[in-house]
Design an enzyme around this catalytic site. Structure first.
Site, PDB file in Angstrom:
ATOM      1  N   HIS A 140       0.856  -1.184   0.000  1.00 43.84           N
ATOM      2  CA  HIS A 140       0.000   0.000   0.000  1.00 43.84           C
ATOM      3  C   HIS A 140       0.894   1.236   0.000  1.00 43.84           C
ATOM      4  O   HIS A 140       1.640   1.484   0.949  1.00 43.84           O
ATOM      5  CB  HIS A 140      -0.919   0.018   1.225  1.00 43.84           C
ATOM      6  CG  HIS A 140      -2.043  -0.960   1.114  1.00 43.84           C
ATOM      7  ND1 HIS A 140      -2.576  -1.619   2.198  1.00 43.84           N
ATOM      8  CD2 HIS A 140      -2.753  -1.384   0.033  1.00 43.84           C
ATOM      9  CE1 HIS A 140      -3.560  -2.416   1.778  1.00 43.84           C
ATOM     10  NE2 HIS A 140      -3.682  -2.288   0.479  1.00 43.84           N
TER      11      HIS A 140
ATOM     12  N   GLU B 130       1.641   3.974   2.933  1.00 41.73           N
ATOM     13  CA  GLU B 130       2.069   3.527   4.262  1.00 41.73           C
ATOM     14  C   GLU B 130       3.594   3.578   4.349  1.00 41.73           C
ATOM     15  O   GLU B 130       4.265   2.560   4.441  1.00 41.73           O
ATOM     16  CB  GLU B 130       1.496   2.117   4.514  1.00 41.73           C
ATOM     17  CG  GLU B 130      -0.024   2.129   4.489  1.00 41.73           C
ATOM     18  CD  GLU B 130      -0.683   0.756   4.392  1.00 41.73           C
ATOM     19  OE1 GLU B 130       0.002  -0.269   4.479  1.00 41.73           O
ATOM     20  OE2 GLU B 130      -1.931   0.726   4.219  1.00 41.73           O
TER      21      GLU B 130
ATOM     22  N   HIS C 124       2.321  -3.321   7.130  1.00 38.25           N
ATOM     23  CA  HIS C 124       1.407  -2.233   6.762  1.00 38.25           C
ATOM     24  C   HIS C 124       1.392  -1.213   7.891  1.00 38.25           C
ATOM     25  O   HIS C 124       1.942  -1.426   8.956  1.00 38.25           O
ATOM     26  CB  HIS C 124      -0.023  -2.785   6.608  1.00 38.25           C
ATOM     27  CG  HIS C 124      -0.205  -3.669   5.416  1.00 38.25           C
ATOM     28  ND1 HIS C 124      -0.922  -3.290   4.307  1.00 38.25           N
ATOM     29  CD2 HIS C 124       0.231  -4.923   5.153  1.00 38.25           C
ATOM     30  CE1 HIS C 124      -0.915  -4.274   3.412  1.00 38.25           C
ATOM     31  NE2 HIS C 124      -0.227  -5.283   3.905  1.00 38.25           N
TER      32      HIS C 124
ATOM     33  N   GLU D 178       0.407  -4.172  11.467  1.00 42.01           N
ATOM     34  CA  GLU D 178      -0.056  -2.805  11.238  1.00 42.01           C
ATOM     35  C   GLU D 178       0.727  -1.945  12.218  1.00 42.01           C
ATOM     36  O   GLU D 178       0.444  -1.931  13.412  1.00 42.01           O
ATOM     37  CB  GLU D 178      -1.570  -2.674  11.493  1.00 42.01           C
ATOM     38  CG  GLU D 178      -2.451  -3.493  10.567  1.00 42.01           C
ATOM     39  CD  GLU D 178      -2.716  -2.818   9.215  1.00 42.01           C
ATOM     40  OE1 GLU D 178      -2.177  -1.707   8.976  1.00 42.01           O
ATOM     41  OE2 GLU D 178      -3.449  -3.412   8.405  1.00 42.01           O
TER      42      GLU D 178
HETATM   43 ZN   LIG Z   1      -1.954  -1.493   4.154  1.00 38.83          ZN
END
Ligand SMILES: [Zn+2]
Ligand SMILES: *[C@@H]1O[C@H](CO)[C@@H](O)[C@H](O)[C@H]1NC(C)=O
Ligand SMILES: *[C@@H]1O[C@H](CO)[C@@H](O)[C@H](O)[C@H]1NC(C)=O
Ligand SMILES: *[C@@H]1O[C@H](CO)[C@@H](O)[C@H](O)[C@H]1NC(C)=O
Ligand SMILES: *[C@@H]1O[C@H](CO)[C@@H](O)[C@H](O)[C@H]1NC(C)=O
Ligand SMILES: *[C@@H]1O[C@H](CO)[C@@H](O)[C@H](O)[C@H]1NC(C)=O
Length: 439
Positions: A177, A180, A301, A376
């Site tokens: 992504h 990020e 992420h 995350e």
């Molecule tokens: Zn992500």
């Protein structure tokens, strides 16, 4: 056909030439705290139907809050909906352009690996230049690997760290992504630690496993987020008048089943079909080519302080789910020691939320990698994707602590044995042989 292609490249070229970097003046970020299932549902509906609002996090209970970005013009409408439904919220950033302006982006000078710093972000060329320097500096242990190719024709570059043949592998996939930024930054730090640290455990981790590490698996999107549109998430393949597919919804495992969209205007667009995108198609075949060596797969992420486990379609525990959970929880305990950062460990799918088509589900199901995790990273909703550069180092340090603990706990439970699959296959061969004899 050729004409159309040339034409669309022409348009693309014009766009590139004319486009100024998009400014987010007076764009604000809401921190919304839904409390009932119905309130979650309302947020999920907005996410599914209203492209005006950029959901920085998924509406799922494990997170406790949802960050949503709004343009100044659309802000009142969102506030109205929230108030009407008595959903708690606060506006945590009034003008995100200010936070964007505070994100230092350094330029890396080639031929001096000391120049990569942990208080700034880097664009793709600089990361790749640094990787080249590492290959040149550690020719016996570091090699250049290419995990695939992007829509715009860039290599998905990575490095392999190996102190000899026959080792089990740990795979790190980062930056799928684009926005990020802490994901590639922390992954570069991990690489650096594995190569330069004098800490005993870190050196053992570097020595005992083969490391396949890809800091930026979505190179086109990453560049776009640096040069044109800071909040870019997807890759850059055009679909109609829209651009980009969410590369973490495009893998061929329960594709488009949940938590993703068939609308190309949305950030969770899953693409026209599973593996429709060059990035996921090529990276997955790379993973497949070394699949029988991988014992642990980690996708990084941001944000939300979470460690997530497959599967995204179901809360049913699979084969070694309890081991994976146990190992993950202990690793998050180790993560919290240095700075007190608390992560929660959980399943990607929850009672009222599912998300499918992500890389880890495919890796778990197709490649049968025993331990598969999604991090995350920081933070938990204050700056979101715009994590101040002063937090790059602390985030990286605590994640490194947890990575070592993941390995330690995994070994304790009998995973990551240097030769585990070797013995397992001998065992299978022997039993097959015995069974044949006994017949
Ligand atoms: Zn992500
Ligand atoms: C942002 O909002 C402030 C205060 O309402 C206003 O003075 C300013 O002109 C706005 N900036 C832009 C670029 O719209
Ligand atoms: C590790 O040790 C070597 C040799 O003793 C030294 O040159 C190097 O600076 C040390 N690295 C770190 C990160 O402390
Ligand atoms: C979820 O996906 C996995 C892997 O594809 C599959 O084995 C399982 O049956 C699915 N569960 C549900 C509830 O769909
Ligand atoms: C966010 O993280 C910080 C540091 O771990 C913690 O003090 C704070 O309570 C957390 N806030 C939420 C809403 O989880
Ligand atoms: C890994 O090693 C441990 C200790 O040596 C052993 O108990 C375990 O059975 C091994 N696991 C596998 C999968 O071979």
């Amino acid at each position: 056909m050729l004409f159309i292609k040339t034409f669309s490249f022409f348009i693309l070229y014009i766009n590139l030439a004319v486009c100024e970097k998009f400014r987010f003046d007076n764009y604000s970020v809401f921190k919304i705290i839904p409390e009932t299932e119905q309130q979650y549902q309302i947020l999920q509906d907005i996410r599914r139907d209203d492209p005006r609002y950029d959901f920085w996090t998924d509406p799922l209970p494990l997170r406790e809050f949802v960050n949503v970005m709004s343009s100044p013009g659309d802000k009142t409408y969102l506030e109205d909906i929230l108030q009407k439904n008595e959903i708690k919220y606060e506006i945590v950033m009034q003008n995100i352009q200010e936070a964007i302006d505070e994100e230092i982006v350094n330029t890396f000078t080639r031929s001096g690996i000391r120049n990569m710093e942990w208080n700034a972000y880097y664009n793709l060329n600089d990361i790749n230049g640094w990787l080249d320097d590492l290959v040149a500096t550690y020719p016996n242990t570091v090699s250049r690997i290419i995990g695939g190719v992007s829509y715009e024709g860039r290599d998905i570059r990575g490095i392999k760290i190996s102190h000899g043949s026959g080792r089990r592998a740990i795979f790190i996939e980062s930056g799928i992504h684009a926005r990020e930024w802490i994901s590639p930054a922390t992954t570069c730090y991990i690489i650096n630690e594995l190569l330069t640290s004098n800490h005993t455990e870190t050196r053992a981790a570097a020595r005992d496993y083969d490391w396949y590490i890809f800091p930026v698996t979505n190179p086109d999107g990453y560049i776009w987020s640096h040069e044109q549109f800071r909040m870019w998430r997807k890759n850059r393949q055009p679909y109609g008048t829209n651009f980009g597919v969410d590369l973490n919804r495009n893998w061929n495992n329960n594709w488009l089943v949940a938590g993703s969209s068939s609308n190309p205007a949305l950030d969770t667009y899953a693409g026209p079909g599973p593996f429709s995108e060059p990035e996921t198609r090529s990276l997955s075949s790379y993973i497949q080519s070394i699949g029988d060596q991988i014992d642990m797969y980690i996708a990084t992420h941001s944000f939300g302080h979470l460690l997530l486990l497959p599967f995204g379609n179901s809360t049913e525990p699979y084969g070694n789910y309890h081991d994976a959970m146990n190992i993950g929880r202990r690793a998050m305990g180790a993560l919290s020691v240095r700075y007190g950062t608390m992560y929660r460990t959980g399943n990607i799918a929850e009672a009222i939320y599912r998300a499918t088509g992500g890389s880890v589900d495919w890796v778990k199901e197709q490649i049968k990698v025993p331990l598969v995790y999604v991090y995350e990273f920081r933070d938990n909703g204050t700056y979101g994707f715009l994590l101040p550069p002063s937090q790059i180092l602390p985030n990286s340090e605590e994640v490194m602590d947890s990575l070592l603990e993941l390995i330690h706990q995994a070994k304790r439970l009998g995973y990551l044995n240097s030769s585990s699959r070797f013995y397992a296959s001998i065992y299978i061969c022997l039993s097959a042989f015995l069974i044949t004899l006994l017949r």
